[in-house]
Motif scaffolding. Structure first.
Motif, PDB file in Angstrom:
ATOM      1  N   ASN A 103       1.008  -1.760  -0.289  1.00  0.00           N
ATOM      2  CA  ASN A 103       0.036   0.369  -0.039  1.00  0.00           C
ATOM      3  C   ASN A 103       0.686   1.218  -0.184  1.00  0.00           C
ATOM      4  N   ILE A 104       2.411   0.970   0.646  1.00  0.00           N
ATOM      5  CA  ILE A 104       3.058   2.500   0.419  1.00  0.00           C
ATOM      6  C   ILE A 104       4.014   2.049  -1.373  1.00  0.00           C
ATOM      7  N   ARG A 105       4.222   1.538  -1.857  1.00  0.00           N
ATOM      8  CA  ARG A 105       5.005   1.703  -3.387  1.00  0.00           C
ATOM      9  C   ARG A 105       4.832   2.970  -3.514  1.00  0.00           C
ATOM     10  N   GLY A 106       5.666   2.875  -4.218  1.00  0.00           N
ATOM     11  CA  GLY A 106       6.080   4.669  -5.497  1.00  0.00           C
ATOM     12  C   GLY A 106       5.468   5.635  -4.014  1.00  0.00           C
TER      13      GLY A 106
ATOM     14  N   PRO B 175       2.857   6.984  -2.020  1.00  0.00           N
ATOM     15  CA  PRO B 175       2.397   7.972  -1.871  1.00  0.00           C
ATOM     16  C   PRO B 175       1.726   9.046  -1.152  1.00  0.00           C
TER      17      PRO B 175
ATOM     18  N   GLU C  53       2.206  12.894   0.383  1.00  0.00           N
ATOM     19  CA  GLU C  53       2.460  14.236   0.176  1.00  0.00           C
ATOM     20  C   GLU C  53       3.097  14.919   1.590  1.00  0.00           C
TER      21      GLU C  53
ATOM     22  N   ASP D 176       1.035  14.671   4.482  1.00  0.00           N
ATOM     23  CA  ASP D 176       1.001  13.683   5.032  1.00  0.00           C
ATOM     24  C   ASP D 176       2.420  13.090   5.897  1.00  0.00           C
TER      25      ASP D 176
ATOM     26  N   LYS E  97      -6.262   9.182   3.277  1.00  0.00           N
ATOM     27  CA  LYS E  97      -6.154   8.273   2.571  1.00  0.00           C
ATOM     28  C   LYS E  97      -5.203   7.020   3.083  1.00  0.00           C
TER      29      LYS E  97
ATOM     30  N   PRO F 278      -2.918   4.484   2.589  1.00  0.00           N
ATOM     31  CA  PRO F 278      -1.142   5.137   2.809  1.00  0.00           C
ATOM     32  C   PRO F 278      -1.415   5.621   4.256  1.00  0.00           C
TER      33      PRO F 278
END
Length: 422
Positions: A30-33, A35, A37, A40, A82, A84
């Motif tokens: 769920n935290i690939r890449g 995601p 800001e 966050d 969200k 993640p």
């Protein structure tokens, strides 16, 4: 015995490893890449600290295990951010809390695994029911919020029961219901606080969350007081049972051991809640009616079928009448009334399951303690003696439950029964 304990510990460790691995996989996927800001990272930092603070508000339950205010922060995070970000709050919040509480690495990651599984399923249900992350309205989303909290609690309880399976037989459905009865009121009080925190956060940001932290403390403290009162009540009954043990020339704590065995049998039969409490209390106070009697015919002359069977009935009746005086012990009174009766009375009516398990647990204790025989019997010998009365004094089903408990127990009761016996 030691080998069995080792095997159970290994099974428990393996279950924790599996749950930890699944949770870690869920988080990584769920935290690939990354995601995230910038805001966050700020929210993760603040809510992780709030998680650790809420998790510090912990209540130790009488039957074992603990619960804290941390689910409030988890629910609020799921409603606000969200996925993640919400997962990261639980992940890092638990790491911070585990450092403070000095948990082992395995326990840390197994708790994270429980959080990840619960959060994934609960947020999917929340969204499927029309809920909107970051735009929570209490009246509009009440059903979806309650559903989210219910699934979060359900998965937490189910995973806890799966862990307990490593230590012996567990009736998943009934045990889950029993766990809900214990922690349900606590969760019920925390869910509205989490929803209000999510709503206020939009306008007041972190100050809105801080505003509701005193409410979490009040709920935690109220629940802790309730648990402490129940613990004091149980401790008082145990102290009274020790007095009865001394008066009956038994080892102090004997009644507690009988209660442990009776409750274990009742659990295996699917009994939970107040009925289980009644059985425990009846076992502790089963011989209160003997106090003041000139002699104990049950103990002194059971071998000869008792000279005065009516005296046994007398102490049952006296004990039952004493317990009836307290509203909280009226359920136990009926059990005490029949705790020496055969499982089927003369008219064909069966005595309660509570009375049956207490009669059987008491008889087993008498046999292995040597109160009914010249010498103490081993578990195998005691079970063999009890089986001679199956179908008359004892229900064969109850005897099978007793044997099962003895095979799987790590406690005082597991003297010599092995899987191949009987």
């Amino acid at each position: 015995m030691r080998e069995r304990v080792r095997l159970e510990e290994n099974r428990l460790r393996m279950m924790k490893i599996i749950i930890a691995a699944i949770g870690l996989l869920i988080y990584i996927l769920n935290i690939r890449g990354l995601p995230f800001e910038l805001i966050d990272f700020f929210n993760i930092l603040i809510f992780s600290a709030l998680y650790a603070l809420a998790d510090y508000m912990e209540v130790s339950l009488p039957q074992g295990g603990t619960h804290s205010g941390a689910p409030t922060i988890i629910i609020a995070s799921l409603l606000l951010f969200k996925l993640p970000v919400a997962l990261s709050v639980a992940f890092f919040g638990n790491i911070l809390s585990s450092i403070i509480k000095k948990r082992t690495i395995l326990n840390l990651f197994s708790i994270n695994g429980e959080h990840m599984l619960g959060m994934i399923f609960s947020i999917k249900l929340f969204l499927a029911m029309g809920g909107k992350v970051g735009d929570v309205m209490l009246m509009r989303d009440v059903v979806s919020i309650v559903s989210l909290a219910f699934i979060l609690l359900l998965i937490d309880v189910l995973l806890e029961q799966i862990m307990l399976m490593a230590r012996g037989p567990v009736v998943i459905a009934r045990d889950t219901i029993g766990a809900f009865q214990i922690v349900g009121p606590f969760y019920t009080a925390l869910v509205p606080i989490a929803a209000l925190m999510a709503m206020i956060f939009k306008s007041l940001n972190i100050w809105g969350v801080a505003l509701f932290f005193p409410a979490i403390y009040i709920v935690w403290y109220s629940y802790k007081l309730l648990v402490d009162i129940k613990k004091t009540y149980r401790d008082t009954l145990r102290a009274l049972s020790s007095i009865i043990d001394v008066l009956e020339n038994r080892a102090i704590g004997n009644s507690r051991k009988v209660a442990e065995l009776a409750v274990g049998m009742a659990k295996m039969l699917g009994i939970r809640g107040d009925e289980l409490e009644d059985i425990n209390n009846a076992a502790l106070l089963r011989d209160i009616g003997k106090v003041g009697l000139e002699e104990d015919p049950y103990e002194h002359r059971y071998r000869a079928k008792l000279k005065k069977e009516e005296d046994v009935d007398a102490h049952n009746e006296i004990g039952s009448e004493i317990l009836t005086q307290a509203d909280s012990l009226k359920g136990s009174a009926e059990i005490v009334m029949h705790h020496h009766s055969p499982f089927r009375l003369e008219g064909g009516e069966r005595i309660s399951i509570g009375a049956q398990v207490l009669h059987l647990a008491g008889r087993y204790d008498d046999l292995v303690s040597g109160r009914l025989t010249e010498n103490k019997l081993t578990s195998r010998e005691a079970v063999a003696a009890i089986k001679q009365e199956q179908g008359t004094t004892f229900d064969p089903k109850m005897i099978r439950v007793l044997i099962n408990i003895l095979r799987h127990s790590n406690s005082y009761w597991a003297h010599s029964l092995e899987e191949t016996d009987y």
